[in-house]
Design a protein around this motif. Structure first.
Motif, short mmCIF file in Angstrom:
data_model
loop_
_atom_site.label_atom_id
_atom_site.label_comp_id
_atom_site.label_asym_id
_atom_site.label_seq_id
_atom_site.Cartn_x
_atom_site.Cartn_y
_atom_site.Cartn_z
N HIS A 129 -11.31 10.96 -50.10
CA HIS A 129 -11.93 10.27 -51.23
C HIS A 129 -11.25 10.65 -52.54
O HIS A 129 -10.95 9.78 -53.37
N ARG A 130 -10.97 11.95 -52.70
CA ARG A 130 -10.33 12.41 -53.95
C ARG A 130 -8.91 11.87 -54.06
O ARG A 130 -8.49 11.42 -55.14
N LEU A 131 -8.16 11.90 -52.95
CA LEU A 131 -6.78 11.43 -52.99
C LEU A 131 -6.73 9.93 -53.29
O LEU A 131 -5.92 9.47 -54.10
N LEU A 132 -7.59 9.15 -52.66
CA LEU A 132 -7.61 7.72 -52.90
C LEU A 132 -7.97 7.41 -54.35
O LEU A 132 -7.43 6.48 -54.96
N GLY A 133 -8.88 8.21 -54.91
CA GLY A 133 -9.22 8.03 -56.32
C GLY A 133 -8.04 8.33 -57.22
O GLY A 133 -7.79 7.61 -58.21
N ASP A 134 -7.29 9.38 -56.89
CA ASP A 134 -6.11 9.72 -57.68
C ASP A 134 -5.04 8.64 -57.58
O ASP A 134 -4.35 8.34 -58.56
N ARG A 141 0.74 14.09 -62.83
CA ARG A 141 0.39 12.67 -62.58
C ARG A 141 -0.52 12.51 -61.37
O ARG A 141 -1.30 11.55 -61.30
N VAL A 142 -0.44 13.44 -60.41
CA VAL A 142 -1.25 13.32 -59.19
C VAL A 142 -2.37 14.36 -59.15
O VAL A 142 -2.98 14.59 -58.11
N GLY A 143 -2.63 15.00 -60.29
CA GLY A 143 -3.73 15.96 -60.37
C GLY A 143 -3.49 17.25 -59.62
O GLY A 143 -4.44 17.91 -59.17
N ALA A 144 -2.21 17.66 -59.50
CA ALA A 144 -1.89 18.87 -58.73
C ALA A 144 -1.20 19.93 -59.58
O ALA A 144 -0.58 20.85 -59.05
N GLU A 145 -1.33 19.84 -60.91
CA GLU A 145 -0.64 20.80 -61.77
C GLU A 145 -1.12 22.23 -61.56
O GLU A 145 -0.36 23.19 -61.73
N ALA A 146 -2.38 22.41 -61.14
CA ALA A 146 -2.92 23.75 -60.93
C ALA A 146 -2.27 24.44 -59.74
O ALA A 146 -2.33 25.68 -59.62
N GLU A 147 -1.64 23.68 -58.85
CA GLU A 147 -1.01 24.25 -57.64
C GLU A 147 0.47 24.57 -57.85
O GLU A 147 1.14 25.00 -56.91
N ALA A 148 1.00 24.40 -59.04
CA ALA A 148 2.44 24.47 -59.28
C ALA A 148 3.07 25.75 -58.74
O ALA A 148 4.15 25.72 -58.14
N GLU A 149 2.43 26.89 -58.94
CA GLU A 149 3.03 28.17 -58.56
C GLU A 149 2.52 28.70 -57.23
O GLU A 149 2.87 29.81 -56.84
N ARG A 150 1.74 27.93 -56.52
CA ARG A 150 1.22 28.36 -55.22
C ARG A 150 2.19 27.99 -54.10
O ARG A 150 2.92 27.00 -54.20
N ARG A 151 2.21 28.81 -53.05
CA ARG A 151 3.09 28.54 -51.90
C ARG A 151 2.62 27.29 -51.18
O ARG A 151 1.43 27.11 -50.90
N PHE A 152 3.57 26.42 -50.87
CA PHE A 152 3.26 25.15 -50.23
C PHE A 152 2.49 25.35 -48.92
O PHE A 152 1.53 24.64 -48.63
N GLY A 153 2.91 26.33 -48.14
CA GLY A 153 2.28 26.57 -46.84
C GLY A 153 0.85 27.06 -46.92
O GLY A 153 0.13 27.03 -45.92
N LEU A 154 0.42 27.50 -48.10
CA LEU A 154 -0.94 28.01 -48.28
C LEU A 154 -1.87 26.96 -48.88
O LEU A 154 -3.07 27.22 -49.05
N LEU A 155 -1.35 25.81 -49.20
CA LEU A 155 -2.18 24.74 -49.78
C LEU A 155 -2.97 24.02 -48.69
O LEU A 155 -2.58 23.99 -47.52
#
Length: 261
Positions: free
Chosen positions: A180-185, A130-144
């Motif tokens: 800009h990207r976050l506000l658009g989302d 829903r927030v356009g972050a599905e590609a980050e699902a398996e990545r470590r939070f601290g590395l985002l």
């Protein structure tokens, strides 16, 4: 009181000899999205904590999602409110994956302290989508990146399908492109038929897009005005709220404020 999402009547909050909030009345109707705007120290965070039941008003009446404070279970009420804040971000385990961060929102926990079902993980993945972050699902939070982390925090707040979503300065620390990207989302999220009512907290009027239907202005704990964005985001009101001479202009994306003196 009505069945509004938020209905405050003459709320005061005092701490020792200081009055942090002074005579705040505010109604948020279902389906509307409000910006809470004011400088640092104006009382925004205290007001949020009262709405979510983490602080109790010294006087006044509070009703959230049809439930009167003092006559409901605050813990149960909080399960229907999503809150994304940088204060939460600092506490989250950087080694957990994004989807683990989101699924922990179902238990309102910092970290994973129980096993979650496949259906719960599916709900977490759907929230990331829903927030356009599905590609980050398996990545470590601290590395985002910071922008990616903000999306994960918002997904965590959405995973319980709340009826009220509070976004506490989600653009803090973001570079212009990420903002800009976050506000658009967020605009796309608000356009969806199942989006909860949103309180968007900021002290930058440039972040207030066309999807925002109302603005509450806070200055030194008092309401300096509330109403439609075009009525509230004026040079005179912004000069008063922020204590400096400024000019407000309409842009293709919303509003822009410039200091003039």
């Amino acid at each position: 009181m009505s069945q509004s999402v938020v209905h405050l009547e003459r709320v005061f909050f005092r701490r020792k000899t200081s009055c942090i909030l002074k005579d705040i009345s505010w109604r948020i109707e279902r389906g509307s999205h409000w910006a809470l705007l004011g400088p640092n120290g104006s009382g925004k965070t205290t007001l949020l904590k009262i709405i979510t039941g983490y602080k109790w008003p010294t006087s006044g009446r509070v009703q959230v999602l049809g439930r009167d404070f003092g006559d409901c279970s605050i813990g149960e009420l909080r399960t229907t409110i999503g809150w994304a804040s940088s204060a939460i971000e600092a506490q989250l385990p950087g080694g957990d994956t994004a989807i683990e961060i989101v699924v922990s929102g179902l238990a309102a926990s910092i970290g994973l302290y129980r096993d979650f079902s496949a259906a719960e993980y599916a709900a977490a993945r759907a929230a990331l989508l829903r927030v356009g972050a599905e590609a980050e699902a398996e990545r470590r939070f601290g590395l985002l990146s910071q922008g990616e982390q903000q999306r994960v925090l918002i997904a965590r707040a959405l995973v319980c399908r709340p009826k009220l979503l509070i976004l506490d300065e989600p653009c803090v620390g973001l570079d212009p492109a990420a903002r800009h990207r976050l506000l658009g989302d967020l605009a796309s999220l608000a356009a969806g038929g199942d989006c909860p009512s949103v309180i968007y907290v900021t002290h930058h009027i440039e972040e207030i897009g066309a999807w925002i239907t109302g603005v509450m202005l806070l200055k030194e704990g008092r309401c300096a005005g509330q109403g439609a964005p075009a009525e509230m985001l004026t040079g005179d009101l912004m000069s008063d709220v922020f204590g400096l001479a400024c000019r407000v202009a309409r842009t293709c994306d919303g509003f822009e404020m410039r200091v003039t003196g």
